[in-house]
Design a protein around this motif. Sequence first.
Motif, PDB file in Angstrom:
ATOM      1  N   GLY A 194     -12.924 -14.554 -30.814  1.00  0.00           N
ATOM      2  CA  GLY A 194     -12.803 -14.914 -29.421  1.00  0.00           C
ATOM      3  C   GLY A 194     -13.845 -14.209 -28.572  1.00  0.00           C
ATOM      4  N   ALA A 195     -13.866 -14.548 -27.294  1.00  0.00           N
ATOM      5  CA  ALA A 195     -14.865 -14.017 -26.393  1.00  0.00           C
ATOM      6  C   ALA A 195     -14.630 -12.550 -26.087  1.00  0.00           C
ATOM      7  CB  ALA A 195     -14.878 -14.830 -25.109  1.00  0.00           C
ATOM      8  N   GLY A 196     -13.382 -12.157 -26.059  1.00  0.00           N
ATOM      9  CA  GLY A 196     -13.060 -10.776 -25.749  1.00  0.00           C
ATOM     10  C   GLY A 196     -11.867 -10.336 -26.566  1.00  0.00           C
ATOM     11  N   VAL A 197     -11.445  -9.082 -26.345  1.00  0.00           N
ATOM     12  CA  VAL A 197     -10.255  -8.576 -27.016  1.00  0.00           C
ATOM     13  C   VAL A 197      -9.030  -9.152 -26.308  1.00  0.00           C
ATOM     14  CG1 VAL A 197      -8.937  -6.521 -27.621  1.00  0.00           C
ATOM     15  CG2 VAL A 197     -11.457  -6.459 -27.673  1.00  0.00           C
ATOM     16  N   SER A 198      -8.163  -9.756 -27.082  1.00  0.00           N
ATOM     17  CA  SER A 198      -6.992 -10.411 -26.516  1.00  0.00           C
ATOM     18  C   SER A 198      -5.727  -9.668 -26.912  1.00  0.00           C
ATOM     19  CB  SER A 198      -6.936 -11.861 -27.017  1.00  0.00           C
ATOM     20  OG  SER A 198      -5.785 -12.509 -26.537  1.00  0.00           O
ATOM     21  N   GLN A 199      -4.880  -9.383 -25.932  1.00  0.00           N
ATOM     22  CA  GLN A 199      -3.633  -8.674 -26.211  1.00  0.00           C
ATOM     23  C   GLN A 199      -2.442  -9.484 -25.704  1.00  0.00           C
ATOM     24  OE1 GLN A 199      -5.357  -4.419 -24.905  1.00  0.00           O
ATOM     25  NE2 GLN A 199      -3.336  -4.308 -25.890  1.00  0.00           N
ATOM     26  N   SER A 200      -1.348  -9.399 -26.449  1.00  0.00           N
ATOM     27  CA  SER A 200      -0.123 -10.060 -26.009  1.00  0.00           C
ATOM     28  C   SER A 200       1.092  -9.269 -26.470  1.00  0.00           C
ATOM     29  CB  SER A 200      -0.061 -11.494 -26.564  1.00  0.00           C
ATOM     30  OG  SER A 200      -0.041 -11.472 -27.974  1.00  0.00           O
ATOM     31  N   PRO A 201       2.179  -9.306 -25.719  1.00  0.00           N
ATOM     32  CA  PRO A 201       2.266  -9.922 -24.391  1.00  0.00           C
ATOM     33  C   PRO A 201       1.558  -9.065 -23.350  1.00  0.00           C
ATOM     34  CG  PRO A 201       4.290  -8.748 -24.884  1.00  0.00           C
ATOM     35  CD  PRO A 201       3.439  -8.642 -26.115  1.00  0.00           C
ATOM     36  N   ARG A 202       1.233  -9.612 -22.207  1.00  0.00           N
ATOM     37  CA  ARG A 202       0.629  -8.817 -21.145  1.00  0.00           C
ATOM     38  C   ARG A 202       1.659  -7.889 -20.509  1.00  0.00           C
ATOM     39  NH1 ARG A 202      -3.796 -10.201 -18.384  1.00  0.00           N
ATOM     40  NH2 ARG A 202      -3.535  -8.074 -17.619  1.00  0.00           N
ATOM     41  N   TYR A 203       2.886  -8.364 -20.450  1.00  0.00           N
ATOM     42  CA  TYR A 203       3.973  -7.568 -19.877  1.00  0.00           C
ATOM     43  C   TYR A 203       5.192  -7.696 -20.792  1.00  0.00           C
ATOM     44  CZ  TYR A 203       1.037  -7.963 -15.770  1.00  0.00           C
ATOM     45  OH  TYR A 203      -0.034  -7.938 -14.900  1.00  0.00           O
ATOM     46  N   LYS A 204       5.833  -6.557 -21.025  1.00  0.00           N
ATOM     47  CA  LYS A 204       7.031  -6.558 -21.843  1.00  0.00           C
ATOM     48  C   LYS A 204       8.031  -5.599 -21.232  1.00  0.00           C
ATOM     49  CE  LYS A 204       9.616  -7.242 -25.514  1.00  0.00           C
ATOM     50  NZ  LYS A 204      10.209  -8.588 -25.813  1.00  0.00           N
ATOM     51  N   VAL A 205       9.202  -6.121 -20.902  1.00  0.00           N
ATOM     52  CA  VAL A 205      10.286  -5.298 -20.400  1.00  0.00           C
ATOM     53  C   VAL A 205      11.383  -5.326 -21.455  1.00  0.00           C
ATOM     54  CG1 VAL A 205      11.973  -4.936 -18.576  1.00  0.00           C
ATOM     55  CG2 VAL A 205       9.715  -5.878 -18.019  1.00  0.00           C
ATOM     56  N   CYS A 235      -5.812  -2.068 -26.528  1.00  0.00           N
ATOM     57  CA  CYS A 235      -6.502  -2.252 -27.791  1.00  0.00           C
ATOM     58  C   CYS A 235      -8.000  -2.327 -27.500  1.00  0.00           C
ATOM     59  CB  CYS A 235      -6.016  -3.533 -28.461  1.00  0.00           C
ATOM     60  SG  CYS A 235      -6.835  -3.940 -29.999  1.00  0.00           S
ATOM     61  N   ALA A 236      -8.796  -1.821 -28.401  1.00  0.00           N
ATOM     62  CA  ALA A 236     -10.243  -1.891 -28.250  1.00  0.00           C
ATOM     63  C   ALA A 236     -10.866  -2.159 -29.613  1.00  0.00           C
ATOM     64  CB  ALA A 236     -10.794  -0.590 -27.662  1.00  0.00           C
ATOM     65  N   SER A 237     -12.027  -2.781 -29.608  1.00  0.00           N
ATOM     66  CA  SER A 237     -12.724  -3.004 -30.865  1.00  0.00           C
ATOM     67  C   SER A 237     -14.200  -2.677 -30.701  1.00  0.00           C
ATOM     68  CB  SER A 237     -12.534  -4.447 -31.362  1.00  0.00           C
ATOM     69  OG  SER A 237     -13.186  -5.384 -30.526  1.00  0.00           O
ATOM     70  N   ARG A 238     -14.866  -2.483 -31.813  1.00  0.00           N
ATOM     71  CA  ARG A 238     -16.298  -2.209 -31.772  1.00  0.00           C
ATOM     72  C   ARG A 238     -16.920  -2.685 -33.069  1.00  0.00           C
ATOM     73  NH1 ARG A 238     -17.259   2.287 -34.978  1.00  0.00           N
ATOM     74  NH2 ARG A 238     -19.439   2.240 -34.394  1.00  0.00           N
ATOM     75  N   THR A 239     -18.220  -2.885 -33.007  1.00  0.00           N
ATOM     76  CA  THR A 239     -18.957  -3.243 -34.201  1.00  0.00           C
ATOM     77  C   THR A 239     -19.773  -2.051 -34.639  1.00  0.00           C
ATOM     78  OG1 THR A 239     -20.665  -4.672 -35.100  1.00  0.00           O
ATOM     79  CG2 THR A 239     -20.783  -4.217 -32.748  1.00  0.00           C
ATOM     80  N   PRO A 240     -19.792  -1.755 -35.917  1.00  0.00           N
ATOM     81  CA  PRO A 240     -20.549  -0.599 -36.380  1.00  0.00           C
ATOM     82  C   PRO A 240     -21.990  -0.918 -36.729  1.00  0.00           C
ATOM     83  CG  PRO A 240     -19.314  -1.498 -38.199  1.00  0.00           C
ATOM     84  CD  PRO A 240     -19.024  -2.374 -36.998  1.00  0.00           C
ATOM     85  N   TRP A 241     -22.391  -2.170 -36.515  1.00  0.00           N
ATOM     86  CA  TRP A 241     -23.688  -2.558 -37.070  1.00  0.00           C
ATOM     87  C   TRP A 241     -24.837  -2.155 -36.181  1.00  0.00           C
ATOM     88  CZ3 TRP A 241     -21.642  -2.987 -41.331  1.00  0.00           C
ATOM     89  CH2 TRP A 241     -20.510  -3.761 -41.576  1.00  0.00           C
ATOM     90  N   GLY A 280      -9.292  -4.526 -24.368  1.00  0.00           N
ATOM     91  CA  GLY A 280      -8.523  -5.660 -23.890  1.00  0.00           C
ATOM     92  C   GLY A 280      -7.880  -5.345 -22.554  1.00  0.00           C
ATOM     93  N   GLU A 281      -7.168  -6.338 -22.020  1.00  0.00           N
ATOM     94  CA  GLU A 281      -6.523  -6.167 -20.716  1.00  0.00           C
ATOM     95  C   GLU A 281      -5.234  -5.366 -20.815  1.00  0.00           C
ATOM     96  OE1 GLU A 281      -8.600  -8.593 -17.808  1.00  0.00           O
ATOM     97  OE2 GLU A 281      -8.817  -6.683 -18.866  1.00  0.00           O
ATOM     98  N   GLY A 282      -4.754  -5.142 -22.004  1.00  0.00           N
ATOM     99  CA  GLY A 282      -3.605  -4.285 -22.190  1.00  0.00           C
ATOM    100  C   GLY A 282      -2.270  -5.001 -22.216  1.00  0.00           C
TER     101      GLY A 282
END
Lengths: 116, 114
Positions: free
Chosen positions: A1-12, A92-98, A108-110
Motif C-alpha cells: 500500500g501507499a502508507g502504513v495502515s493500522q486498524s482499528p483507528r479507535y477501539k474502546v 506501527c512503523a516500517s522501514r526498508t533496510p536497502w 501509521g496513523e495509529g
Amino acid sequence: GAGVSQSPRYKVTKRGQDVALRCDPISGHVSLYWYRQALGQGPEFLTYFNYEAQQDKSGLPNDRFSAERPEGSISTLTIQRTEQRDSAMYRCASRTPWGGDTGELFFGEGSRLTVL
Amino acid sequence: SQKIEQNSEALNIQEGKTATLTCNYTNYSPAYLQWYRQDPGRGPVFLLLIRENEKEKRKERLKVTFDTTLKQSLFHITASQPADSATYLCAARAGGTSYGKLTFGQGTILTVHP
C-alpha cells in the motif's frame, strides 16, 4: 500500500477484554516496529520484526502483550486482559533496510485504545 | 537509564524568525539522532538524520547540529512559517541496535504566529 495502515483507528473496550491491533506495512518493507505513545509524550518502543522473525521484544510491558507477523507482512499486536493503564495510542512503523539507509521510520496513523 | 530530553515543551515565535529546538541525551552514546514532525492526530514524519561523526546537516530551511561533547542536538527552522507549527520529536538510536529501535524525547510544540 501507499502508507502504513493500522486498524482499528479507535477501539474502546472494557477492562479484562482482549484486543488485537493490526498493522499493514508499506509493501516491501522488511522491518516492522510497534510503538506506544501516551498523550504529550514521544513514542515508546515495544517490539520489532524483520520479516516474520521477532527480533526484539524488550519494550513489551508485560506478558499480557504479544505480537506476531506470521507471513512477514501484516502484524498483529495483542493485549490480553486489558487494564486501564493500557489506554494509549499504539503506532506501527516500517522501514526498508536497502541501500543508503537513513534509518527513516514510516509511521501509521495509529490505533487509539481506550480501556474503560 | 538512557534518556532523551527536549527542554522546551512549547516554543512560540513570530513568522520569519528562526526557531531553535534543543535535544539533550544522557547515559547514551547515540549512533545517530533523528528529528520528526508530528501534526495533531497524525503519525510522526521523518525530517532529518545526523550521525555521530557529523557536525551539521541541512535540508532546505532545516538545519540540525550534533555536539557529542555537550551531548546535545539543535534543530533550526529558518524563515519560519505558520505552516511549520507542529510538535517536533527528537529520537536517538544507540549503536549496535536495530536502525528503527529509537528512544524519543517528549517533543516540543512549536507555534509560529503570523
